[in-house]
Design an enzyme around this catalytic site. Structure first.
Site, PDB file in Angstrom:
ATOM      1  N   LYS A   1      16.379  42.185   6.737  1.00  0.00           N
ATOM      2  CA  LYS A   1      16.439  41.527   5.417  1.00  0.00           C
ATOM      3  C   LYS A   1      17.856  41.369   4.866  1.00  0.00           C
ATOM      4  CE  LYS A   1      15.626  45.604   2.616  1.00  0.00           C
ATOM      5  NZ  LYS A   1      14.622  46.662   2.519  1.00  0.00           N
TER       6      LYS A   1
ATOM      7  N   ARG B   1       9.673  53.724  -6.314  1.00  0.00           N
ATOM      8  CA  ARG B   1       9.608  52.288  -6.124  1.00  0.00           C
ATOM      9  C   ARG B   1       8.154  51.976  -5.764  1.00  0.00           C
ATOM     10  NH1 ARG B   1      13.389  48.881  -1.927  1.00  0.00           N
ATOM     11  NH2 ARG B   1      11.624  49.293  -0.562  1.00  0.00           N
TER      12      ARG B   1
HETATM   13  C1  LIG Z   1      14.839  47.698   3.283  1.00  0.00           C
HETATM   14  C2  LIG Z   1      13.726  48.571   3.696  1.00  0.00           C
HETATM   15  C3  LIG Z   1      13.880  49.401   4.813  1.00  0.00           C
HETATM   16  C4  LIG Z   1      15.178  49.518   5.590  1.00  0.00           C
HETATM   17  O1  LIG Z   1      16.066  50.345   4.910  1.00  0.00           O
HETATM   18  P1  LIG Z   1      17.515  50.701   5.527  1.00  0.00           P
HETATM   19  O2  LIG Z   1      18.077  51.678   4.582  1.00  0.00           O
HETATM   20  O3  LIG Z   1      18.281  49.427   5.592  1.00  0.00           O
HETATM   21  O4  LIG Z   1      17.282  51.278   6.868  1.00  0.00           O
HETATM   22  C5  LIG Z   1      12.796  50.160   5.197  1.00  0.00           C
HETATM   23  N1  LIG Z   1      11.629  50.112   4.525  1.00  0.00           N
HETATM   24  C6  LIG Z   1      11.438  49.335   3.435  1.00  0.00           C
HETATM   25  C7  LIG Z   1      10.126  49.333   2.748  1.00  0.00           C
HETATM   26  C8  LIG Z   1      12.484  48.544   2.992  1.00  0.00           C
HETATM   27  O5  LIG Z   1      12.306  47.772   1.916  1.00  0.00           O
END
Ligand SMILES: *Cc1c(COP(=O)(O)O)cnc(C)c1O
Length: 355
Positions: free
Chosen positions: A36, A131
């Protein structure tokens, strides 16, 4: 070459993925690569897959569609809790999604059934980061409701930490997910295939050998893209921190006073910056601004260069301490942090080049 641009070293991304996958595999944890922050860049996804991730996850359906159109041969996970209005697209586009609301699960089930399919879900529980996810005591009833829905299958249970509240994964909160899974297994005969609790903030715990057994799925973005764990943003061993580099071009070189002249009020973004008097400085104006990138997340590659500030379209950098002359037309380079990576990859003004 076009400026501003961001270069993506696909070999370094692949290497980083291989390192993280190797660590996780040694602890029986499968790694899903998270794209993302790169706006779902297809070449980044391919590099992650070459490095051994088992699937790709992104928060946006647009990104996932882009990767699929480009031919990425992978299964896809939607990371953001689906909005009720896009359940049909979710079922059509991804193999598995993260969920927490019964009404959305019902809608996903209906959408899947109308297509003669079953949609996989991971049910999310909030272990303190505040969250997404239901509170732990609500998880059993969410599972019961989901088990009643013929169009969905509970593929796993998940949690997400270190994103909103900055809560660090610990043996205790990780064990809490394992315990919840056991409770649910006993109450309902459901054995979740995945316990998906880890993002880049969980690497320290894994590396220290303290990740409780049973957690078998990780969703990793930053550690692969930027080579850092995310509790203290420490570089992770045997990864590159410079897979992404931002290039901007010098528009002006000036010897300027370090403090503005005249009566002062707010700047272009409502800020009231304090300027220290450091005498005259050699400053450059670059063609990179807030429309291109979150400028606070830029670290200059050039030793001695200091970012002084930015407006929508300009970055001002003090190059007094840089060795050698800087000319109009030269390029300066910067390493982005996660926020800068997300913004630069999303900006239409910045050219993306793979190496
Ligand atoms: C963005 C995201 C991740 C990845 O997190 P990183 O810190 O970039 O490894 C994993 N799980 C969810 C639900 C996310 O939104």
């Amino acid at each position: 070459m076009m400026t501003p641009r961001v270069t993506m070293d696909l070999g370094k991304i692949e290497h980083n993925a291989r390192t993280i996958v190797g660590l996780c595999r040694a602890h029986n944890i499968e790694v899903c690569g998270v794209t993302k922050a790169t706006c779902g860049h297809p070449e980044v996804a391919e590099a992650m897959l070459r490095g051994g991730v088992s699937m790709i996850a992104d928060s946006r359906l647009e990104n996932i569609r882009r990767m699929k159109v480009a031919g990425a041969n992978a299964s896809f996970m939607l990371l953001r809790i689906p909005s009720l209005s896009i359940v049909d697209d979710v079922v059509d586009t991804v193999d598995v999604s993260l969920n927490s609301e019964v009404c959305v699960l019902e809608a996903l089930s209906d959408a899947a059934r109308s297509r003669g399919r079953v949609h996989d879900v991971i049910l999310m529980v909030d272990l303190g980061d505040l969250r997404e996810g239901v509170w732990p005591d609500e998880l059993p009833s969410l599972v019961r409701a989901a088990l009643e829905l013929p169009g969905i299958r509970i593929k796993g249970l998940g949690t997400n930490l270190a994103c909103f509240g900055g809560v660090v994964p610990s043996e205790e909160n990780m064990q809490q997910l394992v315990a919840l899974a056991r409770e649910i297994e006993q109450a309902s005969n459901l054995v979740p295939e995945w316990l998906s609790a880890i993002n880049s903030s969980g690497l320290e715990l894994i590396g220290a050998g303290k990740m409780p057994a049973g957690l078998n799925h990780a969703r990793i973005g930053e550690a692969i893209l930027l080579g850092r764990e995310t509790t203290q943003r420490k570089p992770w061993p045997d990864t590159f921190q410079d897979a992404f580099v931002i290039h901007a071009e010098v528009l002006e070189v000036n010897s300027n006073p370090s403090r503005p002249l005249g009566e002062r009020s707010e700047d272009a973004f409502g800020g009231l910056t304090q300027f220290e008097d450091r005498g005259d400085e050699l400053r450059v104006l670059l063609n990179l601004g807030r429309a291109d990138v979150d400028v606070q997340g830029l670290v200059p590659c050039e030793p001695g260069a200091v970012v002084l500030g930015a407006s929508s379209d300009y970055l001002v950098v003090d190059v007094s301490a840089v060795a050698g002359p800087v000319h109009v037309g030269d390029e300066l380079t910067f390493i982005p942090n996660y926020s800068a990576l997300l913004s630069v990859m999303t900006s239409e003004y910045v050219t993306k080049c793979s190496l």
